[in-house]
Design a protein around this motif. Structure first.
Motif, PDB file in Angstrom:
ATOM      1  N   ASN A  76      -7.867  -2.581 -18.342  1.00 12.60           N
ATOM      2  CA  ASN A  76      -7.971  -1.818 -17.093  1.00 12.60           C
ATOM      3  C   ASN A  76      -7.822  -0.322 -17.382  1.00 12.60           C
ATOM      4  O   ASN A  76      -6.988   0.369 -16.802  1.00 12.60           O
ATOM      5  N   ARG A  77      -8.691   0.144 -18.276  1.00 13.60           N
ATOM      6  CA  ARG A  77      -8.515   1.509 -18.773  1.00 13.60           C
ATOM      7  C   ARG A  77      -8.841   2.571 -17.722  1.00 13.60           C
ATOM      8  O   ARG A  77      -8.450   3.718 -17.864  1.00 13.60           O
ATOM      9  N   GLY A  78      -9.581   2.208 -16.700  1.00 11.70           N
ATOM     10  CA  GLY A  78      -9.924   3.202 -15.685  1.00 11.70           C
ATOM     11  C   GLY A  78      -9.135   3.046 -14.404  1.00 11.70           C
ATOM     12  O   GLY A  78      -9.401   3.732 -13.432  1.00 11.70           O
ATOM     13  N   PHE A  79      -8.197   2.124 -14.385  1.00 13.57           N
ATOM     14  CA  PHE A  79      -7.334   1.850 -13.219  1.00 13.57           C
ATOM     15  C   PHE A  79      -8.118   1.347 -12.005  1.00 13.57           C
ATOM     16  O   PHE A  79      -7.631   1.411 -10.887  1.00 13.57           O
ATOM     17  N   GLU A  80      -9.339   0.867 -12.232  1.00 12.08           N
ATOM     18  CA  GLU A  80     -10.108   0.354 -11.084  1.00 12.08           C
ATOM     19  C   GLU A  80      -9.899  -1.135 -10.903  1.00 12.08           C
ATOM     20  O   GLU A  80     -10.508  -1.740 -10.025  1.00 12.08           O
ATOM     21  N   ILE A 118     -11.443   6.131  -9.121  1.00 12.33           N
ATOM     22  CA  ILE A 118      -9.987   5.960  -9.066  1.00 12.33           C
ATOM     23  C   ILE A 118      -9.319   6.539 -10.319  1.00 12.33           C
ATOM     24  O   ILE A 118      -9.798   6.344 -11.440  1.00 12.33           O
ATOM     25  N   ALA A 119      -8.241   7.239 -10.093  1.00 12.89           N
ATOM     26  CA  ALA A 119      -7.435   7.789 -11.193  1.00 12.89           C
ATOM     27  C   ALA A 119      -5.978   7.415 -10.942  1.00 12.89           C
ATOM     28  O   ALA A 119      -5.588   7.091  -9.816  1.00 12.89           O
ATOM     29  N   LEU A 120      -5.186   7.478 -11.986  1.00  8.51           N
ATOM     30  CA  LEU A 120      -3.745   7.219 -11.846  1.00  8.51           C
ATOM     31  C   LEU A 120      -3.045   8.554 -11.601  1.00  8.51           C
ATOM     32  O   LEU A 120      -3.286   9.539 -12.314  1.00  8.51           O
TER      33      LEU A 120
END
Ligand code: AHR
Length: 664
Positions: A76-80, A118-120
């Motif tokens: 889940n490297r892109g937090f999507e 989406i970003a963290l």
């Protein structure tokens, strides 16, 4: 052609020895009847088996790619991640380091990547060594049930960062063992990140070099500075992947050892989606990895970042020396959704664009995208399959209507492309044109599979060829992959070799399983975790057939009173020493030792003892399986064949498949 002549056997009357080993284990009887396999080895006998005979089927199922063959360590490297796009998304399996009084973590839609917004967002509330814990606060990612980090190896970190702070911020990236929280690697420190230089999204990169081995590591991103930090597209890749193409070495090798001549991908049901919106949309899986939206595979129930996309699958096929077979989404889903005929044209265009991406000139619209991914040469792309498992009785008419449209459009643009229908033409001829038709077979019972060797005997030789694109024994006889299931599959494959005038392609399903997965399909050919892998008996059976593609199927006759044995003979040039061998494969599906006389006529020279070998796949119990603790319990054992000759009597172990490789 081989003729199998069975007489109604009186098996129980011919035993000479009986020893019961353990409950359920073999009873080592020897039948005193000797069967005979007569092989015509004369130079012009037999017929070529198609070059494409044995292949592999890669489906994104059981974390085969994401968390498997694709070596990306961050999940889940892109937090999507989660069940689709939108905020809030699921940041699982990321975890927060630090309690709520120290850090507040959320997601927002401020990413610089248009297709995955989406970003963290991490709001660090503590500041400096007095209020922050010594190791800092932040987030950690365990990868797919622990990252395999090995001493001396290097890992490439890429991530995108944005900062809002009143002063310089330090950010540390480290790998830790989950147990003792010990740093595994040289830590990368990004210090002096400030509002000035990081107020806009910035790509940061670095190499982490491991000082120790831990198969269950975590990636940590931490700070001890008060600030608001955004993270996106965090990737950690080992540097040692196959040719640097991103394929995990041990898993790639296991597939390569099967010598697959084609690679079917990316599914399976994965292509279709339970709902169409969750099917495999190839255009979302190409180009820069950071810009891929990823998707939730709702049939096998996990999120994929789609780092292992359409391009990477074509690359995998090329690296394996296999022809790619692309199964495309034809507008029908597993859950029964389908687009109206009037809305089919975007799907047709999508299929045509996919073909152009794979084989078009670098100056074409989609070929240029491929070229931008450092593959200007077209892939050797010859096959497409129109959907997967859509031609069931209740869908048949709709499938056929759609199929015609795809067929027509593809043949007009690419007459050389061979098109695969998924309607079953084994009993009655198809009523539509096709080069091949898909055939899937998953019997619950191994005897059922064992006796399926004649399933295509009556198939019309005038129509399309057969592609057995999914086969396996499943359920009780197979469990996680038993010897018994594998032997039945070996008998099935022997039968397919015999009718390879009509069966041109065959591959087992599924190929992979990450044993940590919670929602999984068993059995599979190759099992793995973060750092280990092993083949199931079904995997090893496939290896015994890896020389069959392009070999000569030799005429032979099996005379036997046993209904437990099947056999075939091929002539092939060994890829190892370039010499010509004759390979006799025999499956013994019974509990007795079978004696078999093998006579080979018509050879211009005698069988040579030197280099002739015998390879046996068996075990002490027909239900035996391999596992991480016993990966080699059921594997082929090779030995010199001392009595190799043109006329020899051999013993075939109970519940076994044996390959006699005779140098001629
Ligand atoms: O191989 C597993 C699944 O079985 C495939 O996705 C599907 O085609 C079949 O039903």
């Amino acid at each position: 052609m081989v003729s199998y002549s069975y007489s109604s056997s009186n098996l129980l009357s011919s035993f000479v020895l009986c020893v019961v080993l353990v409950a359920n284990a073999f009873q080592c009887f020897t039948s005193d009847a000797t069967s005979t396999l007569m092989v015509d080895g004369s130079p012009n006998s037999g017929r070529p088996i198609p070059n494409t005979f044995l292949g592999a089927f890669f489906e994104e199922i059981n974390h085969a790619g994401a968390g498997g063959l694709w070596a990306e360590l961050v999940s889940n490297r892109g937090f999507e991640g989660g069940r689709g796009s939108g905020s809030p998304s699921s940041i699982y399996p990321w975890r927060v380091i630090g309690n709520e009084s120290l850090i507040s973590v959320s997601t927002d839609q401020t990413s610089c990547f248009e297709r995955n917004k989406i970003a963290l967002r991490m709001e660090v509330l503590c500041n400096g060594p007095k209020s922050c814990p010594p190791a800092g606060v932040g987030v950690s990612n365990p990868g797919y049930w622990g990252m395999n980090i090995e001493k001396g190896k290097k890992y490439k970190l890429v991530m995108y960062v944005k900062v809002k702070a009143s002063g310089p911020v330090d950010l540390q990236v480290s790998l830790t063992g989950s147990v003792h929280r010990v740093n595994m690697v040289s830590i990368i420190s990004f210090s002096a990140m400030t509002d000035n230089n990081f107020s806009k999204w910035t790509k940061v990169e670095g190499i982490l070099e491991s000082k120790a081995t831990n198969h269950n590591s975590n990636l940590q991103i931490t700070t001890t500075t008060r600030a608001i930090l955004w993270l996106d597209q965090v990737s950690l890749m080992p540097l040692d992947t196959y040719k640097g193409h991103g394929f995990r070495m041990d898993l790639f090798k296991m597939v390569a050892d099967l010598k697959p001549k084609f690679l079917r991908f990316p599914g399976g049901c994965f292509v279709e989606g339970y709902y169409l919106k969750n099917g495999f949309q190839w255009k979302n899986t190409i180009g820069a990895w950071e810009q891929r939206p990823g998707h939730y595979g709702d049939v096998w129930k996990y999120w994929t970042d789609d780092g292992f996309g359409f391009f990477e699958m074509l690359q995998l096929a090329e690296d394996l020396g296999a022809l790619p077979i692309w199964v495309f989404n034809n507008g029908m889903s597993v859950g029964g959704e389908e687009v109206n005929m009037s809305a089919l044209s975007p799907f047709i265009q999508d299929a045509l664009d996919g073909i152009e991406f794979a084989k078009g000139s670098p100056s074409s619209k989609w070929g240029s995208v491929r070229a931008s991914m450092r593959h200007p040469e077209p892939f050797d792309f010859r096959f497409v399959a129109v959907g997967n498992e859509n031609c069931f009785p209740h869908h048949k008419v709709h499938y056929q209507e759609k199929y015609f449209k795809f067929y027509d459009a593809i043949k007009r643009a690419y007459p050389e492309i061979r098109i695969i229908s998924n309607c079953d033409g084994s009993k009655t001829p198809l009523n539509h044109p096709a080069d091949l038709f898909d055939f899937h077979i998953y019997p619950n019972n191994s005897m059922d599979m064992f006796s399926k060797y004649s399933v295509f005997d009556k198939t019309s030789r005038l129509g399309p060829k057969v592609f057995v694109s999914e086969y396996a024994v499943v359920k009780d006889d197979a469990r996680n992959g038993t010897l018994l299931a594998a032997l039945a599959e070996a008998a099935f494959l022997i039968g397919l070799e015999r009718i390879s005038d009509i069966v041109h392609m065959v591959c087992y399903a599924p190929l992979f399983i990450n044993k940590n997965g919670r929602y999984s399909w068993i059995p599979d050919a190759i099992a793995f975790n973060s750092h280990e892998s092993y083949g199931t008996p079904s995997y090893w059976v496939q290896q015994l057939f890896s020389e069959s593609s392009g070999a000569i199927y030799l005429n032979s006759t099996l005379q036997t009173s046993s209904n437990s044995i099947v056999a075939s003979a091929i002539g092939y040039r060994s890829s190892q020493d370039s010499k010509i061998y004759l390979r006799v494969k025999v499956v013994n599906f019974g509990s007795e030792i079978e004696k078999l006389r093998i006579t080979i006529n018509g050879l211009s020279s005698n069988v040579q003892q030197s280099r002739s070998t015998k390879t046996v796949l068996t075990s002490s119990n027909k239900m035996d399986e391999n596992s991480f603790s016993q990966p080699n319990k059921v594997v082929p054992r090779k030995s010199a064949l001392e009595n190799a000759s043109n006329n020899m009597v051999v013993s075939i172990s109970p519940y076994s498949v044996t390959s006699f490789d005779l140098l001629v």
